[in-house]
Design a protein around this motif. Sequence first.
Motif, PDB file in Angstrom:
ATOM      1  N   GLY A 144       0.968  -1.283  -0.398  1.00 15.02           N
ATOM      2  CA  GLY A 144      -0.016  -0.304  -0.604  1.00 15.02           C
ATOM      3  C   GLY A 144       1.073   1.289  -0.178  1.00 15.02           C
ATOM      4  N   VAL A 145       2.122   1.554   0.428  1.00 16.36           N
ATOM      5  CA  VAL A 145       2.615   2.598   0.363  1.00 16.36           C
ATOM      6  C   VAL A 145       3.932   2.891  -1.048  1.00 16.36           C
ATOM      7  CG1 VAL A 145       3.641   2.107   3.068  1.00 16.36           C
ATOM      8  CG2 VAL A 145       4.962   1.297   1.263  1.00 16.36           C
ATOM      9  N   PRO A 146       3.759   3.748  -1.133  1.00 17.57           N
ATOM     10  CA  PRO A 146       3.803   4.622  -2.468  1.00 17.57           C
ATOM     11  C   PRO A 146       5.883   3.772  -2.636  1.00 17.57           C
ATOM     12  CG  PRO A 146       4.138   6.181  -0.926  1.00 17.57           C
ATOM     13  CD  PRO A 146       3.033   5.353  -0.504  1.00 17.57           C
ATOM     14  N   THR A 147       6.414   3.580  -1.522  1.00 16.61           N
ATOM     15  CA  THR A 147       7.508   3.429  -1.526  1.00 16.61           C
ATOM     16  C   THR A 147       8.179   1.522  -2.305  1.00 16.61           C
ATOM     17  OG1 THR A 147       7.827   4.912  -0.400  1.00 16.61           O
ATOM     18  CG2 THR A 147       9.749   3.251  -0.566  1.00 16.61           C
ATOM     19  N   ASP A 148       8.614   1.752  -3.359  1.00 17.90           N
ATOM     20  CA  ASP A 148       8.684   0.180  -3.378  1.00 17.90           C
ATOM     21  C   ASP A 148       9.151  -0.275  -2.637  1.00 17.90           C
ATOM     22  OD1 ASP A 148       8.668  -2.262  -4.815  1.00 17.90           O
ATOM     23  OD2 ASP A 148      10.268  -1.703  -6.326  1.00 17.90           O
ATOM     24  N   LEU A 149       9.009  -1.775  -1.248  1.00 17.24           N
ATOM     25  CA  LEU A 149       9.810  -1.605   0.084  1.00 17.24           C
ATOM     26  C   LEU A 149       9.546  -3.221   0.000  1.00 17.24           C
ATOM     27  CD1 LEU A 149       9.828   1.089   2.507  1.00 17.24           C
ATOM     28  CD2 LEU A 149      11.008   0.555   1.046  1.00 17.24           C
ATOM     29  N   THR A 150      10.712  -4.464   0.188  1.00 16.07           N
ATOM     30  CA  THR A 150      10.023  -5.521   0.314  1.00 16.07           C
ATOM     31  C   THR A 150       9.240  -5.281   1.638  1.00 16.07           C
ATOM     32  OG1 THR A 150      11.699  -5.811   1.716  1.00 16.07           O
ATOM     33  CG2 THR A 150      12.042  -5.827  -0.657  1.00 16.07           C
ATOM     34  N   VAL A 151       8.709  -6.527   1.672  1.00 14.46           N
ATOM     35  CA  VAL A 151       7.443  -7.247   3.531  1.00 14.46           C
ATOM     36  C   VAL A 151       9.077  -7.209   4.048  1.00 14.46           C
ATOM     37  CG1 VAL A 151       6.470  -8.647   3.768  1.00 14.46           C
ATOM     38  CG2 VAL A 151       6.037  -8.055   2.010  1.00 14.46           C
ATOM     39  N   SER A 152      10.359  -7.823   4.102  1.00 10.89           N
ATOM     40  CA  SER A 152      11.045  -7.560   4.875  1.00 10.89           C
ATOM     41  C   SER A 152      11.351  -6.024   5.701  1.00 10.89           C
ATOM     42  CB  SER A 152      11.546  -8.333   4.812  1.00 10.89           C
ATOM     43  OG  SER A 152      13.212  -8.278   4.143  1.00 10.89           O
ATOM     44  N   ALA A 153      11.327  -5.502   4.342  1.00 11.83           N
ATOM     45  CA  ALA A 153      11.612  -3.931   4.790  1.00 11.83           C
ATOM     46  C   ALA A 153      10.805  -2.777   5.726  1.00 11.83           C
ATOM     47  CB  ALA A 153      12.709  -3.090   4.104  1.00 11.83           C
ATOM     48  N   VAL A 154       9.817  -3.182   4.794  1.00 12.61           N
ATOM     49  CA  VAL A 154       8.481  -2.881   6.275  1.00 12.61           C
ATOM     50  C   VAL A 154       8.643  -2.816   7.113  1.00 12.61           C
ATOM     51  CG1 VAL A 154       6.597  -2.642   6.276  1.00 12.61           C
ATOM     52  CG2 VAL A 154       7.153  -1.797   3.719  1.00 12.61           C
ATOM     53  N   ARG A 155       8.850  -5.058   7.857  1.00  9.09           N
ATOM     54  CA  ARG A 155       9.010  -5.066   9.237  1.00  9.09           C
ATOM     55  C   ARG A 155       9.828  -4.010   9.828  1.00  9.09           C
ATOM     56  NH1 ARG A 155       9.645  -9.698   8.163  1.00  9.09           N
ATOM     57  NH2 ARG A 155       7.896 -10.035   7.539  1.00  9.09           N
ATOM     58  N   GLU A 156      11.125  -4.246   9.434  1.00  5.17           N
ATOM     59  CA  GLU A 156      12.217  -3.377   9.821  1.00  5.17           C
ATOM     60  C   GLU A 156      11.928  -1.947  10.324  1.00  5.17           C
ATOM     61  OE1 GLU A 156      15.901  -3.276   8.654  1.00  5.17           O
ATOM     62  OE2 GLU A 156      15.703  -5.621   7.925  1.00  5.17           O
ATOM     63  N   ARG A 157      11.169  -1.116   9.522  1.00  5.19           N
ATOM     64  CA  ARG A 157      11.067  -0.295  10.353  1.00  5.19           C
ATOM     65  C   ARG A 157       9.476   0.436  11.005  1.00  5.19           C
ATOM     66  NH1 ARG A 157      14.582   2.359   9.286  1.00  5.19           N
ATOM     67  NH2 ARG A 157      13.661   4.023   9.887  1.00  5.19           N
ATOM     68  N   LEU A 158       8.556  -0.565  11.029  1.00  3.73           N
ATOM     69  CA  LEU A 158       7.734  -1.302  11.652  1.00  3.73           C
ATOM     70  C   LEU A 158       8.291  -1.367  12.953  1.00  3.73           C
ATOM     71  CD1 LEU A 158       5.078  -2.903   9.726  1.00  3.73           C
ATOM     72  CD2 LEU A 158       4.619  -0.755  10.830  1.00  3.73           C
ATOM     73  N   TRP A 159       9.161  -1.970  13.005  1.00  2.00           N
ATOM     74  CA  TRP A 159       9.933  -2.294  14.385  1.00  2.00           C
ATOM     75  C   TRP A 159      10.335  -1.017  15.216  1.00  2.00           C
ATOM     76  CZ3 TRP A 159      13.464  -6.759  12.580  1.00  2.00           C
ATOM     77  CH2 TRP A 159      12.673  -8.252  12.224  1.00  2.00           C
ATOM     78  N   VAL A 160      10.683  -0.247  13.986  1.00  2.00           N
ATOM     79  CA  VAL A 160      11.602   1.623  14.431  1.00  2.00           C
ATOM     80  C   VAL A 160      10.140   1.987  14.274  1.00  2.00           C
ATOM     81  CG1 VAL A 160      12.995   3.409  14.165  1.00  2.00           C
ATOM     82  CG2 VAL A 160      13.294   1.183  13.364  1.00  2.00           C
ATOM     83  N   LEU A 161       9.353   2.246  14.313  1.00  2.00           N
ATOM     84  CA  LEU A 161       7.986   3.043  14.499  1.00  2.00           C
ATOM     85  C   LEU A 161       7.595   2.833  15.812  1.00  2.00           C
ATOM     86  CD1 LEU A 161       6.425   3.637  11.176  1.00  2.00           C
ATOM     87  CD2 LEU A 161       7.109   5.492  12.468  1.00  2.00           C
ATOM     88  N   MET A 162       7.317   1.359  16.255  1.00  2.72           N
ATOM     89  CA  MET A 162       6.879   0.906  17.383  1.00  2.72           C
ATOM     90  C   MET A 162       7.996   0.937  18.689  1.00  2.72           C
ATOM     91  SD  MET A 162       5.925  -2.851  17.904  1.00  2.72           S
ATOM     92  CE  MET A 162       5.117  -3.776  19.728  1.00  2.72           C
ATOM     93  N   GLY A 163       9.089   0.982  18.516  1.00  3.31           N
ATOM     94  CA  GLY A 163       9.796   1.027  19.713  1.00  3.31           C
ATOM     95  C   GLY A 163      10.567   2.781  19.197  1.00  3.31           C
ATOM     96  N   LEU A 164       9.716   3.426  18.785  1.00  3.20           N
ATOM     97  CA  LEU A 164      10.231   5.105  18.750  1.00  3.20           C
ATOM     98  C   LEU A 164       9.966   6.086  19.636  1.00  3.20           C
ATOM     99  CD1 LEU A 164      11.203   7.028  16.774  1.00  3.20           C
ATOM    100  CD2 LEU A 164       9.502   7.775  16.853  1.00  3.20           C
TER     101      LEU A 164
END
Length: 355
Positions: A144-164
């Motif tokens: 759904g995001v406009p950036t061409d990211l893999t699922v694993s790359a999105v998962r890593e960024r979600l960890w960062v956002l969740m632990g901000l």
Amino acid sequence: MTETESHNHDDATRMSESSGERTERLTPEECHETVDPKTREAVLDEYSHRCQVCGRRGPEKGGLATLHVHHIERDPDDMGEHDMENLTLLCRSCHSWFHQQSTPDDAPVEITEEDQSVLLPQDIEILRYLADAGPARTGDIASGVPTDLTVSAVRERLWVLMGLDNLVEARDRQIVDKDVETGEWGLTEQIENSARGHIPDDPQLLLQRMEDEKVRQALDRGCDRSDVINVFDVSRRTTFNKQKRACAYDFPLAAFNRGGRPTDSDRSERSPTTTDTGEDDRDEQQRLDAVPDQDPDSLGRTETWGATETTPEAETSNESVKDTDQAVNENGAGEELRVHLQDAIDALQEVEQGL
């Protein structure tokens, strides 16, 4: 597009919604500068035909990416516009995204300057998607995001956002959470059953959570990252992933070690742990975040989600310990996993004492 093709562009402008000022912004068709074939060949050789954001390679190196020469600055003061120092290499998708990337002003939550020290532009796009689409699974977010990211790359960024809130000292609350029952990610107000502080029933996932927290604590105490790599026998990239994941899930290792699952009061009394990442490690983590992970789950484990265990209020802490031990030992490898973890913890403690 061949390697010798050159690209022309016309400047496009847009009105900034936040300030009302006109700022330069290019459309995907207009985001290329003209470079001569010789310069293009030099840039391709300099960066080994590899996109400097996502890591994809061009056909000359066995990949499929269409590569563009990107000008770092439009009108640099101390060099020529087409000097090698002002040029880098991006794939078509990353080049288009670069000229359309979101800014903190586009985020549905307030993003401070300190937050920006650990966030990337694609994090803003993830936040916008969650605000618009509500709780969603990792794969749906990646699509759904406009950036061409893999699922694993999105998962890593979600960890960062969740632990901000554990990564940024000045932040005192989460902005993203994960539902422990559905496995869906969302803004904190969208999540009913938080995964923060949850003790999994799955023994492999339980071991992962404990190892993640030990890695975070070791790095917070100043242990050298190379020592942590050797003790846990993992790659350097995996230590960054473990650190981010530990900040996200905030596993109550101290409560688990003394027996029993933590109560709500235990969770509320725990102050957020601040990750004191050095500048070198922060820069390296940012670079690693830009490249898709080839092994998304360290130690070869996959996160699984079961129903949250409910315990009557009258149940004693000893009974809680018994339930936790039973959940681990129901799997034949449970005791072996415990031994493995204890060996790693003992080795890590020896490293800490040596420091």
